[in-house]
Design an enzyme around this catalytic site. Structure first.
Site, short mmCIF file in Angstrom:
data_model
loop_
_atom_site.label_atom_id
_atom_site.label_comp_id
_atom_site.label_asym_id
_atom_site.label_seq_id
_atom_site.Cartn_x
_atom_site.Cartn_y
_atom_site.Cartn_z
N ASN A 147 -13.33 -1.14 -9.59
CA ASN A 147 -14.45 -0.66 -10.40
C ASN A 147 -14.08 -0.59 -11.87
OD1 ASN A 147 -15.68 -0.31 -7.91
ND2 ASN A 147 -15.05 1.83 -7.74
N THR B 228 -19.05 6.18 1.72
CA THR B 228 -20.34 6.38 2.39
C THR B 228 -21.01 5.04 2.71
OG1 THR B 228 -20.49 8.32 0.97
CG2 THR B 228 -22.44 7.79 2.20
N HIS C 242 -16.80 7.20 -8.60
CA HIS C 242 -17.06 5.82 -9.06
C HIS C 242 -16.54 5.70 -10.49
CE1 HIS C 242 -20.87 6.06 -6.30
NE2 HIS C 242 -19.76 5.93 -5.61
N GLU D 160 0.85 -1.19 0.00
CA GLU D 160 0.00 0.00 0.00
C GLU D 160 0.89 1.25 0.00
OE1 GLU D 160 -3.27 1.08 -0.27
OE2 GLU D 160 -2.17 2.97 -0.13
P1 FAD Z 1 -9.27 1.91 -3.48
O1 FAD Z 1 -10.16 1.83 -2.30
O2 FAD Z 1 -9.18 3.20 -4.19
O3 FAD Z 1 -7.81 1.45 -3.02
C1 FAD Z 1 -6.72 1.46 -3.91
C2 FAD Z 1 -5.45 1.59 -3.09
O4 FAD Z 1 -4.33 1.33 -3.96
C3 FAD Z 1 -5.22 2.98 -2.50
O5 FAD Z 1 -5.10 2.91 -1.11
C4 FAD Z 1 -3.91 3.44 -3.15
O6 FAD Z 1 -3.09 4.21 -2.28
C5 FAD Z 1 -3.25 2.13 -3.51
N1 FAD Z 1 -2.25 2.26 -4.59
C6 FAD Z 1 -2.37 2.93 -5.76
N2 FAD Z 1 -1.26 2.79 -6.51
C7 FAD Z 1 -0.42 2.01 -5.79
C8 FAD Z 1 0.89 1.50 -6.03
N3 FAD Z 1 1.53 1.71 -7.20
N4 FAD Z 1 1.49 0.76 -5.05
C9 FAD Z 1 0.84 0.50 -3.88
N5 FAD Z 1 -0.41 0.95 -3.62
C10 FAD Z 1 -1.03 1.68 -4.56
N6 FAD Z 1 -18.56 3.35 -3.26
C11 FAD Z 1 -19.74 2.75 -3.05
O7 FAD Z 1 -20.01 1.68 -3.62
N7 FAD Z 1 -20.67 3.28 -2.20
C12 FAD Z 1 -20.47 4.47 -1.58
O8 FAD Z 1 -21.31 4.92 -0.82
C13 FAD Z 1 -19.26 5.15 -1.82
N8 FAD Z 1 -19.02 6.35 -1.25
C14 FAD Z 1 -17.80 6.93 -1.39
C15 FAD Z 1 -17.54 8.12 -0.69
C16 FAD Z 1 -16.26 8.67 -0.70
C17 FAD Z 1 -15.97 9.95 0.06
C18 FAD Z 1 -15.22 8.03 -1.43
C19 FAD Z 1 -13.82 8.59 -1.44
C20 FAD Z 1 -15.49 6.86 -2.17
C21 FAD Z 1 -16.76 6.31 -2.15
N9 FAD Z 1 -17.07 5.13 -2.83
C22 FAD Z 1 -18.29 4.53 -2.66
C23 FAD Z 1 -16.09 4.47 -3.69
C24 FAD Z 1 -15.42 3.29 -2.97
O9 FAD Z 1 -14.73 3.75 -1.86
C25 FAD Z 1 -14.53 2.59 -3.98
O10 FAD Z 1 -15.38 2.00 -4.95
C26 FAD Z 1 -13.68 1.47 -3.36
O11 FAD Z 1 -12.89 1.94 -2.30
C27 FAD Z 1 -12.78 0.89 -4.44
O12 FAD Z 1 -11.96 -0.09 -3.87
P2 FAD Z 1 -10.55 -0.50 -4.48
O13 FAD Z 1 -9.96 -1.47 -3.54
O14 FAD Z 1 -10.73 -0.92 -5.89
O15 FAD Z 1 -9.70 0.84 -4.58
#
Ligand code: FAD
Length: 536
Positions: free
Chosen positions: A491, A128, A457, A36
């Protein structure tokens, strides 16, 4: 393959965490290392910052997540101290804009609100927690319904989804009744006005403990569980490159952001779940460049407004005692923006919108004391219509090998445009939002379309497809076409036009990918154990 397989996971959000959990649980002896780029915010890794009770601690956790705009970790992240932090739009708390306006900033004039979170738990520490399920054409056409239902059920379990959160709120029920009077006859059976499913655990005092990556990781971060010994989370560790040899990945090159030291970590499988912009960027930087990489970007155009609830209307369905009970519950955690949240789900053909209606006792913006409806006794609702963006090749992110971004990766340019198709649906949604507002009270913020990128999103940039025809990046099990042991998640995999919050759907897709890896590596492990026993 090494004796016990090693899986390297890039990104600690809900999707990386889904892979970690299912692969540690599903493959005896497997070891998972999660990298991370951002810092760990809470004692329990990946916990929602919304659960932090102290406002100052909560604000600090959010600031630490803000990547290039972060003060606290600027040095550790290698961000030049003089970086300009303000862009044209303010990112949501805990996130940072890609086009932040300083040196190494991305170029996103047509998608200005594009943002990310850089911390353990990813955006999942700030989300959220709205977790509706995809329906009708939102679903993936090449996964059959029975399997899909099973995947969604597993995703709900991993995220601790509650179908009827705040259903006991009298104020919430009155809002539903008023909306049902207005729209009920137009909505199909099973897709009417209801409560919004959310991810979290209701507490005895009526509040919620919101779900983050922590609940997905579960036993992996419980020192008492033997599974935790096969899981390692390295925060402030940036994956610089996914290494390949022929049509396989061999592992990742990582940089420890505390020491600046780089090293290679060998892995049998690499999972890239680093969000919908930084995952394709990492693949591109690693020389993995399918034609559809970064393309077909979609999100949810959002039309929002705030309405002061009308006392006379509300009192038809709710009593003073209901209002008192709601205000009492709110006072337990006034900093938490989510309470009595209702929705109208997406349905086809006549309601291609996902509507979210959140009760709040205050407005999300300051109102002058003497303004009409300031300190409205019955409170307010913040309402949003989420819409579809239909995928097109020309919407997306491209990367420039000759222009390093602030992290030293090929810089991003995001190009995006709404077409007549979306504009017609935006007009329709705006008209419906006016009807909803008038049914509930008086607008204190008029309906308006948020700037592109505001939904957070982001979908489609590593879309999955049924065949390798150049319009997708990953196969139906999330493996990058041409690489059997390189898996992508998030996503970005969603190939359809959707209106609902996507995380539940992306976790379901990850469950499918993880089950496939577990079946393949687990089978290798089992046959090795058989051979050991046969030889013993
Ligand atoms: P992320 O949660 O974005 O995690 C990706 C991680 O990868 C990050 O921590 C980043 O630092 C890390 N990373 C990136 N590049 C590198 C690298 N090269 N090396 C190491 N680490 C790296 N979704 C919903 O479905 N419902 C909701 O109500 C909703 N509300 C939201 C409200 C807010 C304020 C926010 C910010 C987002 C919301 N979302 C919601 C979106 C939801 O949070 C995301 O869909 C979800 O977190 C995606 O998960 P993920 O694991 O794919 O990516």
């Amino acid at each position: 393959m090494s004796t016990n397989p090693t899986i390297a996971i890039v990104g600690s959000g809900p999707i990386g965490s889904t892979y970690a959990r299912l692969l540690v649980e599903g493959i005896p002896g497997a070891r998972v290392i999660m990298f991370e780029a951002g810092p760990q915010l809470t004692d329990r890794p990946g916990e929602s910052v919304r659960n932090i009770p102290d406002p100052a601690d909560k604000a600090r956790a959010r600031e630490m997540s803000q990547g290039p705009q972060s003060g606290a970790y600027r040095e550790a992240l290698g961000i030049p101290a003089g970086t300009v932090t303000e862009g044209m739009f303010t990112a949501r708390q805990g996130t940072h804009l890609f086009d932040f306006g300083g040196p190494g900033s991305a170029h996103a004039a047509t998608f200005p609100a594009a943002a990310a979170a850089t911390n353990v738990g990813g955006q999942g520490a700030h989300w959220t927690c709205a977790t509706p399920s995809p329906a009708f054409s939102e679903k993936i056409p090449f996964i059959d319904d029975a399997e899909w239902e099973d995947l969604i059920a597993s995703a709900k379990e991993l995220l601790h989804v509650q179908g009827a959160a705040f259903a006991d709120s009298g104020v919430g029920a009155a809002i539903r009744s008023l909306l049902a009077e207005e729209f009920g006859d137009e909505l199909p059976e099973g897709y009417g006005v209801g409560t919004l499913p959310v991810a979290g655990d209701p507490q005895p005092d009526g509040s919620m403990r919101w779900a983050g990556a922590d609940v997905v990781l579960g036993p992996l971060i419980d020192p008492a569980s033997p599974l935790s010994r096969r899981f390692e989370l390295r925060d402030l560790t940036l994956v610089r490159r996914v290494e390949t040899a022929g049509n396989r990945t061999t592992g990742v090159t990582v940089e420890n952001l505390r020491t600046g030291v780089s090293s290679f970590v060998e892995a049998d499988v690499v999972v890239v779940a680093a969000d919908a912009f930084r995952s394709p960027q990492l693949l591109w930087a690693s020389g993995i460049r399918p034609a559809a990489l970064g393309r077909y970007l979609t999100e949810h155009p959002v039309v929002i407004s705030t309405v002061a609830l009308d006392a006379e209307k509300m009192e038809r369905f709710a009593s003073e005692a209901d209002l008192e009970a709601e205000l009492k519950r709110r006072s337990q955690n006034p900093a938490d923006p989510v309470a009595a949240v209702n929705r109208i789900p997406f349905s086809e053909p006549d309601h291609p919108f996902s509507v979210q209606v959140m009760y709040s006792e205050t407005t999300p913006f300051p109102m002058p004391e003497d303004a009409p409806f300031s300190k409205n006794r019955w409170g307010y609702v913040n309402m949003g219509y989420g819409l579809r963006k239909h995928p097109r090749f020309e919407d997306g992110v491209t990367f420039d090998d000759n222009e390093p971004d602030y992290r030293g990766f090929p810089n991003m340019t995001i190009s995006y445009a709404l077409t007549e198709r979306e504009n017609a649906e935006i007009e329709d949604a705006t008209a419906r939002l006016r009807r909803a507002g008038n049914a509930l009270g008086v607008f204190v913020a008029e309906p308006r379309l948020m700037p592109n990128g505001s939904s957070l999103h982001y979908q489609g940039t590593m879309r999955m497809g049924q065949s390798d025809d150049g319009t997708s990046v990953a196969d139906p099990w999330s493996r990058v076409w041409g690489y059997g042991n390189l898996v992508v998640g998030g996503n970005a995999l969603i190939p359809t036009a959707t209106a609902m919050n996507p995380t539940l759907m992306s976790v379901a897709i990850a469950v499918r990918g993880a089950r496939r890896i577990a079946a393949e590596l687990g089978a290798v492990e089992a046959s090795r154990e058989d051979a050991v026993h046969a030889g013993a």
